[in-house]
Structure formats: structure tokens, C-alpha cells
Design a protein around this motif. Structure first.
Motif, PDB file in Angstrom:
ATOM      1  N   SER A 226      -8.263   0.798  -7.147  1.00 31.06           N
ATOM      2  CA  SER A 226      -8.082   0.763  -5.694  1.00 31.06           C
ATOM      3  C   SER A 226      -9.271   1.394  -4.990  1.00 31.06           C
TER       4      SER A 226
ATOM      5  N   ASP B 292      -5.282  -5.811  -3.372  1.00 30.67           N
ATOM      6  CA  ASP B 292      -4.963  -4.640  -4.181  1.00 30.67           C
ATOM      7  C   ASP B 292      -3.498  -4.674  -4.602  1.00 30.67           C
ATOM      8  N   GLU B 293      -3.258  -5.110  -5.822  1.00 32.01           N
ATOM      9  CA  GLU B 293      -1.904  -5.227  -6.357  1.00 32.01           C
ATOM     10  C   GLU B 293      -0.931  -5.847  -5.347  1.00 32.01           C
TER      11      GLU B 293
HETATM   12 MG   LIG Z   1      -4.340   1.238  -7.064  1.00 30.27          MG
END
Ligand SMILES: [Mg+2]
Ligand SMILES: Nc1ncnc2c1ncn2[C@@H]1O[C@H](COP(=O)(O)OP(=O)(O)OP(=O)(O)O)[C@@H](O)[C@H]1O
Lengths: 238, 235
Positions: free
Chosen positions: A41, A159-160
Motif C-alpha cells: 500500500s 489497493d486491494e
Molecule cells: Mg495494504
């Protein structure tokens, strides 16, 4: 189109990113995998300077990112977050048109037209006037993706995007992402969905402890991991 | 015996309120109390928002260091001294030789005072807004200023609306210190009546009742508004 040189990022005294070199071309779809806390991240957030890098350079379409051109370059770098981050004080339609109108990319009329078309595309045209609170997680994330698309970015960072979703909603989001991919969008995606990675990635990166450990096309990386760390990681996640 | 007691009471009431149209003092006092509190809360909210924006911008982006320092100084001084003292300084020192309406002095003094408290409320409200939404807005290419205006401030204000309502109620009561410099608000009005009739009982009781009706009524209205707002907004 995107080149990162010797990127470092520390929080206080802890070095989180320890010298990352990375580059990708237009149309590439890079998937980043790696254990929790490895800095995935942080890396992604450095790319649009939501985190200010401690050292190193980021060059996007031949322009080096700095405080002055940041807002301009961010308009071309879309970002989709794990927690959707829709504006809760605005209706879905206003979520979509806020950025293009405020940055003068489009007139309000043009933006509304585009918003309508995109909402139709994800089958949510009847949700234009509701507030994000009343949407399901999958709907929220799909709206977040088209909110990003509204700005017609050159690259999108994810991000995810499916990690906060109930299992039955993951597929609708991945499907939309695949569609966007097939239209030729350049993407960097942090995800634990390995099937998905295998299907759409042109390159997979394995990060661990703030470094890029391996970097290859998906078949190679998944079938023939070179490092013990990656082997271990893959065996755990499967 | 009992009859004469009530007879006396009604006589006192008559003297306090009706004789020589003394109720007009009470009306005047009520009017001034409401005017001062109402405009002071508006001034306080406006100035308080500006202070909150300056402090927030400094905290987030390191901008306007000197302005931020001045705001901190202002808030510290206002919160560290009594409202009455501030009122006296404004009236006896700043506007000493200026012909200015007393009501305006009251609005200024209480507005400036309220701004310091309101700024802290709004600043906390801004900080309580979901950081992720701020980041999403910045990531879309909006400037920090645009992000504050379109995303952060609207949510912050919605969150602190109940606190601002309470500030109005507090101000309603606090304006009573304005009687000290001779502004005819509710307390001063009762004082004027009592000093001609030599009886404090009814003037004070009546003023107490007026305050109670105002504050209880207002907090009821605020609760209703809040409930209505929560039901309709953001859904
Ligand atoms: Mg992360
Ligand atoms: N703002 C911050 N301040 C201090 N430390 C931070 C901050 N953001 C991240 N970190 C630390 O940096 C490290 C890397 O975090 P990061 O979120 O980049 O990991 P990640 O690979 O995305 O992990 P996950 O898979 O859990 O999302 C973690 O140890 C985290 O605690």
C-alpha cells in the motif's frame, strides 16, 4: 509511461520502502502481491504522493512528480481504495461529477452525461440520486471505479479493491476490472486474488519487507518461484 | 388570611408588570437578548469557521504559519479570560469615544467570544471526517481547498450542528452579563422594574421563566431538527 527510481519511504525511524526500482509501459497490467506489512500500500500511495517519498524519483509520462504538478498528474492517475471512500455527503451522481467539474475537465452537463452512461454500464442507473450509504459493498466499489474512470485517467491504481467485500460481491467488482483491463487501461493492482492476477496481469511483482523480490509474467512467477520467500507465501495463500 | 395573601400577590404582580406599562421593559429585554444571541452566534460561526480553516490548513499542509499562530493566540486569550471582561474592554476601551449602539457592542463582544469556542468545535469536526474520503478527493486531482469545501467542511458542519445549537443556548444565557454595561437585556429589564417598585420577586421570577421557556423550547426544536436531518440527509 511510469518509472520509479530508488524509491524509499520511512515513517519516523522505520524504513518501510527500501529502494524500489520499477517501470511499466502503457497498457501494462501489473499485479503486486506480498505478505501483510511488506509495503504494498505504501508503494502504491507513493505513486500519487498520498505518501510523500523520503527519497527517489517518480516519473510519469516523462514528467517527474513534484508538489507543483501533483494535482495535474493526479487527474491522470486514478486510484481505487479498499474501503471505497465514496463521499458520503454527496449522491452517487455528484460523487461521479465532482472531480471532472471542479477540475474544469468537463462542463457539468458533459459530466452528467458521462456519469449516466457509466452508471448504465454497471447497471446502477437507478442509483444516481441515492447516497452511498444505501449501496452494498460491491455497488460502492463499482461506483468508486467509475468515479475514477470519469477523469479518463491514463493509469489506475487499485489497493486491494475486493478485500473489504463479502465473498458474493467480489466477482462483480473483478468482472468490471477485467472489462476496464480489456479496454487497454494501464493498471497497478495490489490483490490477494491470484486467479484474477493470473488471468489479467502482464507482470506480477512479489514484494517483501519493503523490496521487490521477484518480478515476472504470471505463469512464470506462479509456476516457478525463484525465492524461498515467494514459495512460502504462495503455499500459504493457496 | 389566604385571600389577603393572594390579594397581595396579584397586587405585586400588577405593579411589576402592568402598572405604567412596565412589561414593555421585559419585551425590550427579551428583544435585545434574542437579537444579541442570534447575531452573535452567526458572527461566531462565521469567524469560528475561518479560524478552524486556517488552523486545519496549517496542520495539514504547513501553510500560513503566522496566521495560525495568531489564531492560536486569539483562542487562548478568549478562552482564558471571562466574557464580562472582554465585553468591558470592548465597550470601555475600544469603543470608548465612539458613538455606537449598545446592542452592536453586545453582538460584537459575544460573537468574538463565541468564535473561539466554535472554532475548536469545527476544527474537531473537520478532523473527525473520514480520512479516506479526503484522500480519494486528493487522488482525483482536487486541490486541498476544493477538498475542504466539497467533502470535508459539509460533513464537519453536519457533525457539529448539535454543538452549534447548544452554543446558541449557552449564548442566550451568557448575554445576561451584558446588563453590567447597561444593555437592557432580560436581567437589566427586571432590574429596572425592581428598582422602581422595590420588589424583586416578580421581575426575577418572570425573567427566569422566560429563560426557561427559551432554552427548553430551543433544545426541543434542535432535537427535532437533528432527528429530521438524520433521517433525510445522506440516505
Ligand atoms: Mg495494504
Ligand atoms: N502512516 C503510517 N505511519 C506509520 N507506519 C505506517 C504508516 N503506514 C504504513 N505504516 C507501516 O508500514 C508498513 C507497511 O504498510 P503497508 O500498508 O504498506 O503494507 P501492505 O503491504 O499494504 O500490508 P497489507 O497487506 O496489510 O495491506 C506496516 O508495518 C505499517 O505498519
Amino acid at each position: 509511461m511510469l518509472t520509479v527510481k530508488q524509491l524509499e519511504k520511512s515513517f519516523g525511524d522505520t524504513k518501510i520502502l527500501k529502494g524500489i526500482d520499477f517501470s511499466m509501459e502503457k497498457g501494462d497490467r501489473v499485479v503486486i502481491i506480498g505478505p501483510s506489512g511488506s509495503g504494498k500500500s505504501t508503494f502504491l500511495r507513493c505513486l500519487n504522493m498520498l505518501e510523500k517519498p523520503t527519497k527517489g524519483t517518480i516519473t510519469f509520462e516523462k514528467v517527474e512528480l513534484n508538489q507543483h504538478n501533483l494535482a495535474n498528474l493526479r487527474q491522470k492517475i486514478g486510484m481505487v481504495f479498499q474501503s471505497f471512500n465514496l463521499f458520503s455527503n454527496l449522491t452517487v451522481e455528484n460523487n461521479l461529477i465532482l472531480a471532472p467539474v471542479k477540475t474544469k475537465k468537463m462542463t457539468e452537463e458533459e459530466a452528467k452525461k458521462k456519469a449516466k452512461a457509466l452508471l448504465k454500464r454497471i447497471n446502477l442507473e437507478d442509483k444516481a440520486d441515492v447516497y452511498p450509504d444505501s449501496l452494498s459493498g460491491g455497488q460502492k466499489q463499482r461506483v468508486a471505479i467509475i468515479r475514477s474512470l470519469m477523469m479518463e485517467p491514463d493509469i489506475m491504481l487499485f489497493d486491494e479493491p475486493t478485500s473489504a467485500l463479502d465473498p458474493e460481491m467480489i466477482e462483480e467488482v473483478l468482472t468490471l476490472m477485467k472489462e476496464v483491463a480489456h479496454e487497454g487501461m494501464s493498471m497497478i493492482i495490489v490483490t490477494h486474488e491470484l486467479e484474477f492476477a493470473r488471468e489479467i496481469a502482464t507482470k506480477v511483482i512479489f514484494m517483501d519487507q519493503g523490496k521487490i523480490m521477484e518480478e515476472s509474467p504470471p505463469e512464470e512467477l506462479f509456476e516457478h518461484p525463484k525465492t524461498e520467500r515467494l514459495r512460502e507465501f504462495l503455499s500459504k495463500i493457496k | 388570611m389566604i385571600l389577603s395573601f393572594f390579594g397581595e400577590l396579584s397586587h405585586d404582580f400588577y405593579r411589576a408588570v402592568i402598572e405604567d406599562d412596565r412589561y414593555l421593559y421585559l419585551l425590550e429585554g427579551l428583544k435585545n437578548t434574542l437579537i444579541i444571541a442570534f447575531f452573535a452566534v452567526i458572527l461566531g460561526a462565521a469567524l469560528g469557521t475561518i479560524i478552524a480553516l486556517i488552523k486545519n490548513n496549517y496542520k495539514e499542509n504547513g501553510k500560513h504559519k503566522i496566521m495560525n499562530g495568531l489564531c492560536n493566540l486569539y483562542v487562548t486569550i478568549i478562552r482564558g479570560t471571562p466574557a464580562l471582561l472582554q465585553l468591558m474592554i470592548i465597550y470601555y476601551v475600544i469603543f470608548k469615544s465612539v458613538d455606537i449602539s449598545m446592542t452592536l457592542v453586545g453582538i460584537l463582544a459575544f460573537g468574538l467570544n463565541s468564535a473561539a469556542y466554535v472554532s475548536e468545535v469545527i476544527r474537531a469536526g473537520m478532523e473527525s471526517v473520514d480520512q479516506g474520503q479526503k484522500e480519494a478527493s486528493l487522488a482525483l486531482g482536487l486541490s486541498y481547498g476544493q477538498t475542504v469545501r466539497s467533502v470535508i467542511l459539509p460533513q464537519a458542519i453536519k457533525n457539529v450542528l448539535p454543538a452549534l445549537g447548544n452554543e446558541f443556548i449557552t449564548l442566550l444565557k451568557e448575554t445576561s452579563v451584558a446588563s453590567y454595561i447597561g444593555i437592557v437585556e432580560l436581567i437589566k429589564a427586571s432590574d429596572i422594574i425592581a428598582s422602581t417598585t422595590y420588589d424583586y420577586f416578580f421581575p426575577l421570577i418572570i425573567v427566569a421563566l422566560i429563560y426557561l421557556v427559551l432554552t427548553i423550547g430551543l433544545s426541543r426544536i434542535l432535537k427535532l431538527l437533528e432527528r429530521k436531518w438524520n433521517r433525510h440527509a445522506y440516505r
